[in-house]
Design a protein around this motif. Structure first.
Motif, PDB file in Angstrom:
ATOM      1  N   TYR A 253       0.756  -1.273  -0.082  1.00  0.00           N
ATOM      2  CA  TYR A 253      -0.120  -0.148  -0.166  1.00  0.00           C
ATOM      3  C   TYR A 253       0.790   1.157   0.014  1.00  0.00           C
ATOM      4  O   TYR A 253       0.345   2.268  -0.600  1.00  0.00           O
ATOM      5  N   ARG A 254       2.117   1.250   0.484  1.00  0.00           N
ATOM      6  CA  ARG A 254       2.907   2.479   0.617  1.00  0.00           C
ATOM      7  C   ARG A 254       3.371   2.774  -0.803  1.00  0.00           C
ATOM      8  O   ARG A 254       3.443   3.691  -1.214  1.00  0.00           O
ATOM      9  N   THR A 255       3.963   1.770  -1.345  1.00  0.00           N
ATOM     10  CA  THR A 255       4.508   1.895  -2.860  1.00  0.00           C
ATOM     11  C   THR A 255       3.340   2.070  -3.723  1.00  0.00           C
ATOM     12  O   THR A 255       3.649   3.070  -4.651  1.00  0.00           O
ATOM     13  N   GLN A 256       2.243   1.734  -3.456  1.00  0.00           N
ATOM     14  CA  GLN A 256       1.240   2.053  -4.410  1.00  0.00           C
ATOM     15  C   GLN A 256       0.731   3.273  -4.334  1.00  0.00           C
ATOM     16  O   GLN A 256       0.318   4.138  -5.405  1.00  0.00           O
ATOM     17  N   ARG A 257       1.100   4.099  -3.260  1.00  0.00           N
ATOM     18  CA  ARG A 257       0.644   5.519  -3.044  1.00  0.00           C
ATOM     19  C   ARG A 257       2.040   6.481  -3.037  1.00  0.00           C
ATOM     20  O   ARG A 257       1.748   7.590  -2.910  1.00  0.00           O
ATOM     21  N   GLY A 258       3.096   5.773  -3.557  1.00  0.00           N
ATOM     22  CA  GLY A 258       4.166   6.593  -3.854  1.00  0.00           C
ATOM     23  C   GLY A 258       4.902   7.229  -2.634  1.00  0.00           C
ATOM     24  O   GLY A 258       5.569   8.235  -2.524  1.00  0.00           O
ATOM     25  N   LEU A 259       4.647   6.478  -1.634  1.00  0.00           N
ATOM     26  CA  LEU A 259       5.382   7.120  -0.242  1.00  0.00           C
ATOM     27  C   LEU A 259       6.675   6.216  -0.085  1.00  0.00           C
ATOM     28  O   LEU A 259       6.890   5.232  -0.258  1.00  0.00           O
ATOM     29  N   THR A 260       7.697   7.394   0.586  1.00  0.00           N
ATOM     30  CA  THR A 260       8.748   6.513   1.046  1.00  0.00           C
ATOM     31  C   THR A 260       8.690   6.013   2.322  1.00  0.00           C
ATOM     32  O   THR A 260       7.482   6.568   3.151  1.00  0.00           O
TER      33      THR A 260
ATOM     34  N   GLY B 100       6.295   7.063   7.892  1.00  0.00           N
ATOM     35  CA  GLY B 100       6.593   7.005   9.107  1.00  0.00           C
ATOM     36  C   GLY B 100       6.205   8.448   9.750  1.00  0.00           C
ATOM     37  O   GLY B 100       5.779   8.584  11.057  1.00  0.00           O
ATOM     38  N   GLU B 101       6.490   9.562   9.337  1.00  0.00           N
ATOM     39  CA  GLU B 101       6.265  10.739   9.567  1.00  0.00           C
ATOM     40  C   GLU B 101       4.551  10.901   9.848  1.00  0.00           C
ATOM     41  O   GLU B 101       4.158  11.444  10.827  1.00  0.00           O
ATOM     42  N   ALA B 102       3.996  10.247   8.900  1.00  0.00           N
ATOM     43  CA  ALA B 102       2.329  10.401   9.104  1.00  0.00           C
ATOM     44  C   ALA B 102       1.956   9.586  10.090  1.00  0.00           C
ATOM     45  O   ALA B 102       0.590  10.070  10.711  1.00  0.00           O
ATOM     46  N   ALA B 103       2.538   8.426  10.427  1.00  0.00           N
ATOM     47  CA  ALA B 103       2.058   7.550  11.420  1.00  0.00           C
ATOM     48  C   ALA B 103       2.707   7.733  12.583  1.00  0.00           C
ATOM     49  O   ALA B 103       2.391   7.046  13.782  1.00  0.00           O
ATOM     50  N   GLY B 104       3.763   8.638  12.693  1.00  0.00           N
ATOM     51  CA  GLY B 104       4.308   9.051  14.119  1.00  0.00           C
ATOM     52  C   GLY B 104       5.515   7.852  14.332  1.00  0.00           C
ATOM     53  O   GLY B 104       5.482   7.786  15.465  1.00  0.00           O
ATOM     54  N   VAL B 105       6.160   7.353  13.471  1.00  0.00           N
ATOM     55  CA  VAL B 105       7.136   6.532  13.813  1.00  0.00           C
ATOM     56  C   VAL B 105       8.326   6.817  12.886  1.00  0.00           C
ATOM     57  O   VAL B 105       8.172   7.113  11.761  1.00  0.00           O
ATOM     58  N   ALA B 106       9.647   6.428  13.231  1.00  0.00           N
ATOM     59  CA  ALA B 106      10.776   6.592  12.457  1.00  0.00           C
ATOM     60  C   ALA B 106      10.455   5.559  11.416  1.00  0.00           C
ATOM     61  O   ALA B 106      10.220   4.433  11.370  1.00  0.00           O
TER      62      ALA B 106
ATOM     63  N   ILE C 105      -1.081   3.395  11.110  1.00  0.00           N
ATOM     64  CA  ILE C 105      -0.430   3.449   9.499  1.00  0.00           C
ATOM     65  C   ILE C 105      -1.588   3.337   8.624  1.00  0.00           C
ATOM     66  O   ILE C 105      -1.616   3.636   7.587  1.00  0.00           O
ATOM     67  N   ALA C 106      -2.809   2.497   9.041  1.00  0.00           N
ATOM     68  CA  ALA C 106      -3.891   2.226   8.144  1.00  0.00           C
ATOM     69  C   ALA C 106      -4.458   3.795   7.948  1.00  0.00           C
ATOM     70  O   ALA C 106      -4.935   3.877   6.610  1.00  0.00           O
ATOM     71  N   SER C 107      -4.618   4.479   8.882  1.00  0.00           N
ATOM     72  CA  SER C 107      -5.117   5.824   8.411  1.00  0.00           C
ATOM     73  C   SER C 107      -4.062   6.779   7.660  1.00  0.00           C
ATOM     74  O   SER C 107      -4.722   7.234   6.659  1.00  0.00           O
ATOM     75  N   ALA C 108      -2.999   6.623   7.710  1.00  0.00           N
ATOM     76  CA  ALA C 108      -1.831   7.308   6.871  1.00  0.00           C
ATOM     77  C   ALA C 108      -1.965   6.779   5.543  1.00  0.00           C
ATOM     78  O   ALA C 108      -1.805   7.335   4.538  1.00  0.00           O
ATOM     79  N   LEU C 109      -2.238   5.500   5.224  1.00  0.00           N
ATOM     80  CA  LEU C 109      -2.293   4.863   4.111  1.00  0.00           C
ATOM     81  C   LEU C 109      -3.651   5.112   3.572  1.00  0.00           C
ATOM     82  O   LEU C 109      -4.025   4.626   2.302  1.00  0.00           O
ATOM     83  N   ASP C 110      -4.687   5.370   4.261  1.00  0.00           N
ATOM     84  CA  ASP C 110      -6.140   5.529   3.830  1.00  0.00           C
ATOM     85  C   ASP C 110      -6.764   4.206   3.553  1.00  0.00           C
ATOM     86  O   ASP C 110      -7.360   3.981   2.511  1.00  0.00           O
ATOM     87  N   VAL C 111      -6.492   3.106   4.460  1.00  0.00           N
ATOM     88  CA  VAL C 111      -7.231   1.704   4.102  1.00  0.00           C
ATOM     89  C   VAL C 111      -7.626   1.336   5.323  1.00  0.00           C
ATOM     90  O   VAL C 111      -7.231   1.862   6.470  1.00  0.00           O
TER      91      VAL C 111
END
Length: 480
Positions: free
Chosen positions: A18-25, A30-36, A58-64
């Motif tokens: 889901y991360r790569t599908q949304r083009g996120l590093t 990590g910044e969106a979910a509050g983790v390094a 993480i699910a919220s940050a990925l919108d799933v």
């Protein structure tokens, strides 16, 4: 719930997908979910199990949905290959090879992964086939026997299944007939066919494609075994067995189908009613139980071990012993000290010469049960023993109980009594002192070795069964 129960390897792949599908590093997510990002990398690689609160972030940050992350399904076929490879490399089989693990990268071709995973599958398949050796069988059988002992040799779910199937076939009382067994097969969409050319390595063969169960000729005297073989074949379907993944799995399945067949031939409610009535009359006898349901003496004795503790409130033991004194089958939950080897296996071990299971062979009248009390280091036991003969030689079947339980059985008044000090070797293993002095160093016997003790069972999809022979048989009969 503080931690995630899903498989962390699959979880990591789904997060990455889901991360790569949304083009996120990693750092973006990590910044969106509050983790390094470094911690997120450990999670994606299956090296760290996240808490539920972090997963929700993480699910919220990925919108799933959280359930999307926790699904047990790999996100795609490539991920499925990587997950299977990781699991294979964590296993003991791969570790035994002493090879370094392979870590797939983005640049690893999918075809390469398919080849590597295919090799692991074949390696596991061959390893499972190769373990069908006497040593592995003994270990697996010991584990199974101990597990059954812990549950008093009783499997309630199979008891219920058998009761349902027997009633559905129209059986009400007495011995289960061949016709009723055929009806049971028909209700499963199967037909019983008797043939003269069954593969030598198979007792029966089920043709799943054409709905047939092939059995030996129906002219076998008595036909007791034919009913049992047909029921065992049906049990595989009813218990939803898959091809065994290991020899231990094969032994478990064999125990379950034998148990199902016994439950059908001696249905629980009828059998318990019969036994309880005989117990009230203090006239329990395996030979009566055998005759009431039209089965063999051994089958009745084994069925008694299923029901005695759960329904008659008594502990007991069962022995099948060859005329050479070797124990071939055994069960106890009454404390009788069965002989074992260093692995805990009882098969092939010699039982005490003082036990009725062996002394019965010295009696000239073997048509009736022999009754005997035996004093052992674990206490006094009463036993009833019946002998028989097969093409492989003589054997005895014994059922026994602690002294206090003998009052319920026919034959309790016997005056035959023996003393066993085994495993003390002075009991019956050492020769008398005068004989040892006379013959020590003056004899050289040639041992009779049973071939099956050293040779592995033929390997195949089902241990001991020749696949080539079975498939050729099915091909011949499928055209009929």
């Amino acid at each position: 719930m503080d931690t995630v129960s899903a498989d962390i390897t699959t979880l990591g792949h789904r997060i990455r997908h889901y991360r790569t599908q949304r083009g996120l590093t990693l750092d973006d997510l990590g910044e969106a979910a509050g983790v390094a990002g470094s911690q997120l990398s450990l999670i994606e690689n299956g090296k760290r199990e996240p808490r539920l609160s972090l997963l929700q972030a993480i699910a919220s940050a990925l919108d799933v949905e959280l359930s999307d992350l926790l699904s047990s399904e790999p996100p795609n076929s490539r991920a499925a290959l990587e997950i299977e490879l990781a699991r294979a490399q964590r296993g003991s089989l791969y570790a035994s090879l002493g090879l370094p693990p392979i870590k797939p990268t983005k640049g690893t071709p999918t075809e390469t992964l398919e080849a590597i995973v295919g090799l692991h599958r074949e390696l596991a398949k061959r390893a499972n086939q190769a373990i069908a050796t006497p040593e592995e069988a003994r270990r697996a059988n010991t584990e199974l026997r101990e597990r059954m002992r812990a549950q008093n040799n009783y499997i309630p779910e199979i008891e219920e299944l058998a009761e349902d199937r027997v009633r559905a076939a129209g059986h009400t009382r007495g011995a289960l007939t061949h016709r009723e067994v055929s009806v049971m097969a028909e209700q499963l969409g199967l037909r019983l066919i008797y043939v003269n050319d069954l593969p030598h390595s198979a007792r029966s063969v089920t043709d799943l494609a054409n709905g047939r169960i092939y059995l030996p000729p129906a002219s076998i005297p008595g036909g007791h075994g034919l009913r049992s073989m047909a029921l065992q074949a049906m049990a595989h379907r009813l218990l939803r067995h898959e091809p065994p993944e290991s020899y231990a799995d094969f032994l478990r399945q064999r125990l379950e189908i034998n148990y199902f067949a016994a439950c059908c031939l001696m249905p629980r409610d009828a059998a318990v009613g019969f036994l309880q009535e005989r117990k009230r009359d203090k006239d329990l006898a395996v030979e009566d139980f055998r005759d009431a349901f039209g089965v063999t003496h051994e089958a009745a004795a084994l069925r008694l071990t299923n029901l005695a503790t759960s329904h008659l409130d008594m502990t007991l033991h069962f022995l099948r012993v060859g005329d050479d004194g070797a124990l071939y089958k055994g069960y106890e939950n009454d404390g009788l000290p069965l002989p074992t080897d260093v692995t805990g296996a009882i098969e092939g071990q010699l039982v005490c010469r003082q036990w009725s299971a062996r002394s019965a062979f010295t009696h000239t009248n073997r048509t009736t049960e022999l009754y005997q009390y035996t004093d052992t280091p674990a206490g006094t036991y009463w036993c009833a023993t019946q002998t028989g003969t097969t093409s492989a030689g003589g054997f005895s079947i014994s059922v026994g109980v602690p002294f206090a339980e003998a009052k319920w059985f026919r034959g309790r008044e016997t005056t035959v009594r023996a003393v066993s000090r085994c495993p003390d070797e002075s009991c019956c293993k050492r020769p008398a002192h005068e004989l040892e002095e006379r013959w020590s160093g003056k004899a050289w016997p040639s041992a009779r070795l049973h071939a099956h003790i050293l040779s592995p069972l033929p390997s195949g999809s089902f241990p001991g069964v020749d696949d080539n022979e079975v498939y050729a048989f099915l091909e011949t009969h499928s055209a009929e």
